[in-house]
Design an enzyme around this catalytic site. Structure first.
Site, PDB file in Angstrom:
ATOM      1  N   ARG A 106       0.821  -1.215   0.000  1.00  0.00           N
ATOM      2  CA  ARG A 106       0.000   0.000   0.000  1.00  0.00           C
ATOM      3  C   ARG A 106       0.855   1.266   0.000  1.00  0.00           C
ATOM      4  O   ARG A 106       1.930   1.323   0.595  1.00  0.00           O
ATOM      5  CB  ARG A 106      -0.885  -0.024   1.250  1.00  0.00           C
ATOM      6  CG  ARG A 106      -1.855   1.135   1.370  1.00  0.00           C
ATOM      7  CD  ARG A 106      -2.623   1.069   2.681  1.00  0.00           C
ATOM      8  NE  ARG A 106      -3.541   2.180   2.807  1.00  0.00           N
ATOM      9  CZ  ARG A 106      -3.197   3.396   3.225  1.00  0.00           C
ATOM     10  NH1 ARG A 106      -1.946   3.639   3.562  1.00  0.00           N
ATOM     11  NH2 ARG A 106      -4.091   4.355   3.307  1.00  0.00           N
ATOM     12  N   LEU A 107       0.355   2.293  -0.696  1.00  0.00           N
ATOM     13  CA  LEU A 107       0.948   3.632  -0.640  1.00  0.00           C
ATOM     14  C   LEU A 107      -0.120   4.618  -0.187  1.00  0.00           C
ATOM     15  O   LEU A 107      -1.277   4.516  -0.597  1.00  0.00           O
ATOM     16  CB  LEU A 107       1.473   4.051  -2.022  1.00  0.00           C
ATOM     17  CG  LEU A 107       2.757   3.371  -2.507  1.00  0.00           C
ATOM     18  CD1 LEU A 107       2.990   3.685  -3.977  1.00  0.00           C
ATOM     19  CD2 LEU A 107       3.959   3.790  -1.676  1.00  0.00           C
ATOM     20  N   ASP A 108       0.274   5.588   0.648  1.00  0.00           N
ATOM     21  CA  ASP A 108      -0.673   6.580   1.146  1.00  0.00           C
ATOM     22  C   ASP A 108      -1.212   7.462   0.020  1.00  0.00           C
ATOM     23  O   ASP A 108      -0.637   7.543  -1.068  1.00  0.00           O
ATOM     24  CB  ASP A 108      -0.008   7.471   2.203  1.00  0.00           C
ATOM     25  CG  ASP A 108       0.267   6.726   3.505  1.00  0.00           C
ATOM     26  OD1 ASP A 108      -0.365   5.676   3.719  1.00  0.00           O
ATOM     27  OD2 ASP A 108       1.112   7.202   4.278  1.00  0.00           O
ATOM     28  N   TYR A 109      -2.292   8.146   0.319  1.00  0.00           N
ATOM     29  CA  TYR A 109      -2.964   9.057  -0.620  1.00  0.00           C
ATOM     30  C   TYR A 109      -1.989  10.081  -1.204  1.00  0.00           C
ATOM     31  O   TYR A 109      -2.014  10.370  -2.395  1.00  0.00           O
ATOM     32  CB  TYR A 109      -4.103   9.764   0.113  1.00  0.00           C
ATOM     33  CG  TYR A 109      -4.907  10.740  -0.718  1.00  0.00           C
ATOM     34  CD1 TYR A 109      -5.843  10.292  -1.649  1.00  0.00           C
ATOM     35  CD2 TYR A 109      -4.743  12.114  -0.550  1.00  0.00           C
ATOM     36  CE1 TYR A 109      -6.596  11.191  -2.393  1.00  0.00           C
ATOM     37  CE2 TYR A 109      -5.490  13.021  -1.287  1.00  0.00           C
ATOM     38  CZ  TYR A 109      -6.410  12.550  -2.213  1.00  0.00           C
ATOM     39  OH  TYR A 109      -7.151  13.443  -2.956  1.00  0.00           O
ATOM     40  N   SER A 111       1.324   9.792  -1.293  1.00  0.00           N
ATOM     41  CA  SER A 111       2.563   9.168  -1.746  1.00  0.00           C
ATOM     42  C   SER A 111       2.389   8.652  -3.168  1.00  0.00           C
ATOM     43  O   SER A 111       1.277   8.509  -3.666  1.00  0.00           O
ATOM     44  CB  SER A 111       2.945   8.006  -0.813  1.00  0.00           C
ATOM     45  OG  SER A 111       3.146   8.468   0.507  1.00  0.00           O
TER      46      SER A 111
END
Length: 245
Positions: A106-109, A111
């Protein structure tokens, strides 16, 4: 195969498929069925969205493993549906990836960078287990100038505000300008918001974060935000992984 699973293979999530069957029903061999756990038999076919699917076709589709690289831009949610109407991964892959896939790593919003999209759960588990030493590399823009000693603390493992102590990593300075530092951080684990929390533990703040490498795959393969690339067959993916060691 249960009817609910059949709809999952076609396009819906587990919850959506159950709700659809309960509310609208699905025709099985021409007969309307409203039981999600209805067991399909070998010669059965179902009708969904004006298309017919035989059980054997669905089984083949479930066995067909696919692998894609995606360059996720900033401002995109790592999910396939958002109740608030924000853009998601689904907006990027719609019309480009037919199979039902999930993201790995997962990557943050806010990122960006490499995401792997697949329907192969075994591969996803392998990639995310730290003991398999699949390295993820990030470029991290930090407000401030961490000292050599502080960067060494990151490399040796640092205790986060959650109480978790990170595993060893590799950190190097790529560039310094005024009150900003561009770091490259390589690690084999991936706890939620880990890098941001690592930098926070030193008393600094992450301004931008970009994943540039995931195992043997590089951002150079999907250089522009939104780019998608097929990684080929299961055998090709495994060979790439082996070549990384």
């Amino acid at each position: 195969m249960k009817l609910q699973k059949a709809l999952q293979i076609i396009s819906l999530s587990r919850r959506q498929s159950s709700e659809y069957i309960l509310k609208k029903g699905v025709k099985v061999n021409g007969k309307l069925v409203k039981e999600p756990w209805y067991e399909l038999k070998e010669n059965n076919f179902i009708e969904f969205n004006n298309k017919k699917y035989g059980l054997s076709d669905l089984q083949k589709k479930a066995e067909n493993k696919v692998y894609y690289l995606l360059n996720k831009p900033k401002g995109i949610l790592c999910t396939f549906k958002d109740d608030f109407g924000r853009k998601t991964i689904n907006d990027l892959i719609k019309g480009k990836i037919e199979e039902r896939v999930f993201y790995v790593g997962r990557l943050d919003y806010d990122s960006s960078g490499l995401l792997l999209l697949t329907n192969d759960g075994d591969l996803a588990n392998y990639l995310l287990r730290p003991e398999n030493k699949v390295t993820k590399v990030y470029e991290v823009l930090v407000k401030g100038s961490p000292s050599k000693k502080e960067l060494q603390m990151l490399e040796e493992g640092i205790t986060l505000e959650t109480g978790y102590k990170t595993m060893k990593s590799k950190v190097k300075i790529l560039k310094k300008q005024k009150d900003l530092s561009l770091l490259q951080i390589s690690l084999n684990e991936g706890k939620k918001r880990q890098i941001k929390l690592m930098i926070k533990a030193l008393g600094y703040k992450v301004i931008e974060l970009k994943r540039i490498k995931f195992g043997p795959w590089s951002i150079k393969e999907v250089p522009k935000p939104g780019n998608i690339k097929s990684l080929g067959s299961m055998e090709e993916v495994k060979n790439r992984l082996l070549s990384d060691f």
